[in-house]
Design an enzyme around this catalytic site. Structure first.
Site, PDB file in Angstrom:
ATOM      1  N   ARG A 156      -6.150   1.393   3.184  1.00  0.00           N
ATOM      2  CA  ARG A 156      -4.921   1.263   2.604  1.00  0.00           C
ATOM      3  C   ARG A 156      -5.204   0.770   1.917  1.00  0.00           C
ATOM      4  O   ARG A 156      -4.503   1.111   0.976  1.00  0.00           O
ATOM      5  CB  ARG A 156      -4.079   1.156   4.018  1.00  0.00           C
ATOM      6  N   HIS A 212       0.379  -1.329   0.152  1.00  0.00           N
ATOM      7  CA  HIS A 212      -0.115  -0.428   0.212  1.00  0.00           C
ATOM      8  C   HIS A 212       0.850   1.007   0.030  1.00  0.00           C
ATOM      9  O   HIS A 212       1.920   0.916   0.386  1.00  0.00           O
ATOM     10  CB  HIS A 212      -1.093  -0.235   1.533  1.00  0.00           C
ATOM     11  N   HIS A 243       0.883  -5.569   1.840  1.00  0.00           N
ATOM     12  CA  HIS A 243       1.785  -5.040   2.734  1.00  0.00           C
ATOM     13  C   HIS A 243       2.758  -5.209   2.773  1.00  0.00           C
ATOM     14  O   HIS A 243       3.561  -6.287   1.792  1.00  0.00           O
ATOM     15  CB  HIS A 243       1.382  -5.105   4.144  1.00  0.00           C
ATOM     16  N   ASP A 244       3.757  -4.994   3.172  1.00  0.00           N
ATOM     17  CA  ASP A 244       5.203  -4.894   2.894  1.00  0.00           C
ATOM     18  C   ASP A 244       5.630  -6.019   4.190  1.00  0.00           C
ATOM     19  O   ASP A 244       6.451  -6.705   3.723  1.00  0.00           O
ATOM     20  CB  ASP A 244       6.646  -3.852   3.867  1.00  0.00           C
ATOM     21  N   THR A 245       4.624  -6.984   4.754  1.00  0.00           N
ATOM     22  CA  THR A 245       5.288  -8.232   4.868  1.00  0.00           C
ATOM     23  C   THR A 245       4.383  -9.344   3.870  1.00  0.00           C
ATOM     24  O   THR A 245       5.752  -9.812   3.904  1.00  0.00           O
ATOM     25  CB  THR A 245       3.880  -8.867   6.083  1.00  0.00           C
TER      26      THR A 245
END
Length: 451
Positions: free
Chosen positions: A130, A55, A344-346
């Site tokens: 987001r 995001h 997400h970054d994860t």
């Protein structure tokens, strides 16, 4: 050689693990300096692009009351609700969408103007605000927003198992196995990281001025302490959704990225780390963010548990109908020229960890995942019908975000080709054949965690 490691920001305290990390970075950096990016490889034709996007720029996800304990100064305010995409974040994600459209058009995969053909764009987003707002922003950039393209999301659930399989109960972990594997990577003691990364911790402390007495006493440090004084530990999450990092590195992880978000969102200089966070200092502190993410998201056991469901879905989109070993992509994906999974970054750390892919981009730390950055898979066909998969990481630079620089083929985001050890050729671009890519993905999947 070691002087180059110091230039890259790696510190050495005699530990073998630090040397190994430096050697890995040199292995990444040196080949990339030899590779001039090109829009086409010989007679190859772009078939489609599949991305896994983070995001865009968001507000903090940590409650203000928690943040308050991390600094003696009040944190800057945000106009949008907690955890939401900011208006600047939407604009920057739209810029990325415009770039993808120009990139596809330059290679004949989409028309340069007008609406994309029906069914040529497929975008899936996690259920939080987001990610959905970022998906809409990408659509705005790809199509101008007037083409009736809609992103897909599982609106009837609170947690999407594709992006959060542990929290959704799609997959379970053994907390003891997870913690053991993480500890094996730090010689059995998470607190070695505070010593190993003393310079980034000191830099972050000089910016945020941690900690309030309540935080110090909660960790048994009396009423006065600094961030590096706190211990770092792990604990199973009470809801069974994995393990949590606590203490010094956990606080540093979140606080260092907040400085980046303040900078990328265009906040006045005196609100970016209270005016104490220079760009150089901010970049240095981000090492703590990427290290925390590396431990909690790229440790092989955790990466496979959390990433298998999404990696399979992405690989099916990459292969379309060309690989029976991966199963069939859903029908809406098969003919799409642009496929995006917005999470997400994860998610990016999980997938990159499973594929053993690493990158280093100017102004960032190793494997950093800036807002709206993405893993990018390009599927190209040779004249003989052979399909190749090119993997890269693409993201806006810090200055492109802060200054809202319009992206184009002439002013592109930073794009770094990735070598996938399980399948990449040595030639520039590091292409995998489709069969080799499918085999590499199949090998690392945890089938118990695939929906």
């Amino acid at each position: 050689m070691w002087s180059r490691c110091y230039a890259l920001g790696w510190t050495f305290d005699g530990e073998v693990r630090s040397m190994h990390r430096c050697l890995r970075v040199l292995a990444i950096v040196v080949p990339l300096t030899l590779c001039a990016p090109a829009f086409a490889q010989g007679q190859e034709t772009l078939q489609r692009v599949v991305i896994v996007s983070r995001h865009g720029v968001r507000t903090p996800t940590v409650a203000p009351a928690v943040l308050a304990g991390w600094s003696n100064d009040a944190w800057p305010g945000w106009k949008d609700p907690i955890g939401n995409l900011t208006s600047r974040g939407a604009l920057l994600a739209t810029q990325m969408g415009r770039y993808y459209r120009q990139y596809l058009a330059a290679q004949g995969a989409m028309p340069a103007e007008g609406c994309p053909a029906p069914g040529s764009v497929y975008i899936d987003a996690d259920v939080v605000e987001r990610t959905k707002a970022t998906a809409q922003a990408l659509i705005e950039g790809l199509s101008g927003g007037a083409c009736g393209i809609a992103y897909r999301t599982r609106g009837d659930v609170d947690v999407d198992g594709l992006y959060h399989p542990l929290a959704a109960g799609v997959c379970k972990i053994d907390p003891m196995v997870a913690q053991t594997q993480v500890l094996e990577r730090v010689a059995g003691d998470l607190n070695t990281l505070t010593r190993e990364f003393k310079a980034p911790f000191d830099a972050l402390q000089s910016v945020i001025g941690c900690c309030k007495p309540a935080v110090c006493t909660a960790y048994g440090k009396g009423e006065r302490c600094a961030l590096p004084d706190l211990p770092t530990m792990m604990s199973p999450r009470i809801d069974g959704s994995g393990i949590a990092l606590l203490g010094a590195l956990a606080i540093a992880d979140t606080a260092s990225e907040l400085l980046l978000l303040e900078y990328a969102d265009g906040k006045p200089t005196d609100e970016v780390g209270w005016g104490r966070a220079t760009v150089e200092k901010m970049q240095q502190t981000l090492r703590l963010h990427t290290e925390a993410m590396d431990l909690m998201q790229r440790t092989p056991y955790l990466a496979r548990k959390m990433g298998s469901a999404l990696l399979l879905r992405v690989a099916q989109a990459v292969a379309s109908e060309r690989s029976s070993s991966l199963g069939q992509a859903e029908s809406a994906v098969r003919d799409a020229k642009f496929v995006a999974y917005v999470g997400h970054d994860t998610n990016i750390f999980n997938l990159a960890g499973m594929l053993d892919a690493s990158w280093l981009q100017p102004g960032y730390q190793r494997n950093q995942t800036p807002p709206a950055g993405a893993l990018m898979f390009e599927i190209k066909a040779r004249s003989d019908g052979t399909q190749l998969v090119y993997t890269s990481y693409v993201a806006q630079s810090l200055e492109q975000m802060r200054n809202v620089v319009p992206l184009s083929l002439d002013v592109p985001p930073v794009k770094t080709p990735l070598r996938l050890p399980g399948c990449s050729a040595a030639a520039p671009g590091f292409a995998c054949t489709m069969d080799a890519f499918a085999a590499a993905v199949t090998k690392v999947l945890d089938r118990d965690c695939v929906q």
